[in-house]
Design an enzyme around this catalytic site. Structure first.
Site, short mmCIF file in Angstrom:
data_model
loop_
_atom_site.label_atom_id
_atom_site.label_comp_id
_atom_site.label_asym_id
_atom_site.label_seq_id
_atom_site.Cartn_x
_atom_site.Cartn_y
_atom_site.Cartn_z
CG HIS A 82 16.44 61.33 37.26
ND1 HIS A 82 15.37 60.49 37.08
CD2 HIS A 82 15.98 62.58 36.98
CE1 HIS A 82 14.32 61.19 36.71
NE2 HIS A 82 14.65 62.46 36.64
N GLY A 164 6.54 41.88 26.69
CA GLY A 164 7.85 41.32 26.99
C GLY A 164 7.83 40.41 28.21
N PRO A 165 8.97 39.75 28.46
CG PRO A 165 11.17 39.00 28.47
CD PRO A 165 10.22 39.86 27.69
N PRO A 170 19.94 42.83 32.76
CG PRO A 170 21.99 42.44 31.71
CD PRO A 170 20.73 41.75 32.12
CD1 TRP A 171 16.79 45.00 29.11
CD2 TRP A 171 18.60 43.97 28.33
NE1 TRP A 171 16.38 43.79 28.62
CE2 TRP A 171 17.47 43.13 28.13
CE3 TRP A 171 19.86 43.54 27.90
CZ2 TRP A 171 17.58 41.88 27.54
CZ3 TRP A 171 19.95 42.29 27.31
CH2 TRP A 171 18.83 41.47 27.14
N GLY A 172 17.31 46.19 32.46
CA GLY A 172 16.11 46.59 33.17
C GLY A 172 14.87 46.58 32.29
#
Length: 506
Positions: A82, A164-165, A170-172
């Site tokens: 997905h 947000g920045p 790594p959490w995208g």
């Protein structure tokens, strides 16, 4: 009736049971949220969690789920069928009952701002909440998936997040939005040739000239080709319409549908419309012919008496006790202020006070939710003190430190209850003066309940303070308690006089 919002976040993990269970548990940790379904797909490597609750509870649960996914999922090591852009890939809000699209848009904005600020995560808004027209569709935001996003987010202005920045982590990123009810629906074909599922998908999906409100893509799942679909408005493009078009297209290649798969929840109405179509019940105009529907209509409204809570208080167990009852009394006070304000807004007779009453309505709603949560918080705080005393694994000094910490916590909960209840008293007193005259005694009852909550909560602070060693902290508590009890007592006398005058029994 209680306001209900549905949230259906999709998390980029469907193989590690411990990970998606921990995320679901983080969502469940919010009291008042009901997790209806956790659907994990190892091939897609994706889990869909469906939960409902009040707007405030759902918003908090969504935040906790997003935070936990960022902690446990690393997109640099993620693979799956997905498309995805983040650990929490998408988090939509869907209005269910007594909630509008605009209410959900406000939720999406609040959550997006909080996720960006507290978690340092890039957030994009989509659907009805989109701030840019080009971001209304999820596929546009997710173009190129995590890998392309990671390479472009810091340099491409089109990738600038709404909150947000603009940093690759790594959490995208996460995509938060608002949409109508979506049916996630997959059809399997009797072939392993995924390219044929792709051809069929291109024919039926709207973006390629197919059916409106249909998104589709071909996948290979367990060696079987799958037409994976999202029906974004099942009332305008029905399930039978989609099913039959897939069936006809599959027949062109000598294929048949072997089975269907539902991901997440589906409204009963969608199934009813499918039943009518396939059973050719053209004369079934009214759902009253369906037994369960008819029974629902004839049933009286459910008894709202809180029997379970009353029985729990009456039991021999120490919790819930006086502290929880104080929180309940405060919540009832805020509820009465909210009710009277609700009976006043949008009434021509009270047009001059609309702004003040609307403010009372909003504040009372927030206070009621806070005090309702405190019912369980008080019991949990007491249990924490007992657990500290019984912890035999600690040294005497360590146990004493833990007991002190837990006891301070057990005092701070009722102190907050007293503070919130005093605020509820003030709101009820305010609306008693300017609100619907027919409900002036209801507002007064709110002030009286708030006083009971303040006085009871103060007793709980005092009894816990006897075991606290920090004298400076106790002095601060005492100062607050004296002020709260005195000011609330004044509000009681003032509001009784208002009720007598406005009610005509002075």
């Amino acid at each position: 009736m209680q306001q209900l919002v549905e949230c259906v976040p999709n998390f980029s993990e469907g193989r590690n049971t411990a990970v998606y269970t921990a995320i679901a548990d983080a969502i469940r940790s919010v009291r008042g949220v009901n997790v209806l379904d956790v659907s994990a797909d190892p091939d897609h490597n994706r889990t869909v969690v469906t939960f409902v609750g009040s707007p405030t509870d759902v918003e908090e649960a969504a935040f906790r789920g997003i935070a936990k996914s960022a902690e446990l999922i690393n997109l640099d090591h993620h693979e799956g069928e997905h498309p995805r852009i983040g650990a929490t890939d998408v988090c939509p809000f869907i209005p269910i009952r007594d909630v509008t699209i605009d209410d959900c848009i406000a939720m999406a904005n609040r959550l997006g701002e909080r996720v960006g600020a507290e978690l340092g995560m890039a957030v994009y808004l989509y659907g009805n909440a989109a701030k840019r027209p080009e971001r209304e569709t999820l596929s546009a935001i997710r173009k190129g998936q995590y890998e392309l996003w990671k390479s472009e987010v810091e340099t491409n202005p089109d990738r600038e997040p709404d909150f947000g920045p603009a940093k690759a982590k790594p959490w995208g990123a996460t995509v938060i939005g608002v949409r109508p009810f979506l049916v996630a629906y997959n059809l399997y074909l009797n072939t392993h040739k995924v390219e044929l599922a792709d051809k069929i998908s291109r024919t039926i999906r709207f973006s390629s000239g197919g059916l409106r409100y249909v998104q589709a893509k071909g996948f290979l799942v367990d060696g079987q080709a799958q037409v994976s679909m999202n029906l974004t408005n099942f009332e305008k493009t029905s399930i039978p319409q989609v099913q039959e078009m897939v069936r006809r297209e599959a027949a062109r290649y000598g294929l048949t549908i072997t089975k269907a798969e539902l991901v997440g929840m589906i409204p009963q109405k969608a199934l009813m419309e499918s039943a009518k179509y396939y059973l050719q019940l053209d004369d079934l105009v009214m759902d009253e012919q369906v037994l369960e529907y008819r029974l629902q209509e004839t049933e009286t409204e459910a008894d709202s008496t809180p029997y379970a809570f009353l029985e729990a208080v009456a039991s021999k167990k120490p919790t819930p006790g006086g502290g929880s009852v104080a929180a309940l009394a405060g919540a009832l006070a805020a509820s009465l202020a909210q009710m009277v304000a609700g009976l006043t807004v949008d009434r021509k007779k009270y047009a001059e006070v609309q702004e003040q009453v609307t403010a009372v309505l909003d504040e009372a709603t927030s206070l009621r939710e806070k005090l309702t949560l405190a019912i369980a918080e008080d019991a949990a705080a007491f249990d924490a003190v007992m657990a500290a005393y019984r912890n035999k694994e600690l040294s005497a000094s360590e146990r004493e430190a833990q007991v002190q910490k837990a006891t301070i916590g057990a005092a701070e909960v009722p102190l907050r209850v007293a503070q919130h209840s005093h605020q509820a008293a003030q709101l009820a007193a305010d609306v008693a003066k300017i609100g619907n005259i027919n409900a002036v005694t209801d507002a007064t009852a709110g002030v009286l309940l708030a006083q009971a909550a303040v006085e009871t909560a103060v007793l709980n602070v005092k009894i816990n303070a006897t075991s606290v060693n920090n004298k400076q902290l106790i002095a601060s508590w005492q100062q607050d308690m004296d002020k709260l009890t005195q000011e609330t007592a004044v509000l009681v006398q003032q509001t009784k006089a208002v009720a007598a005058e406005r009610g005509g029994f002075a």
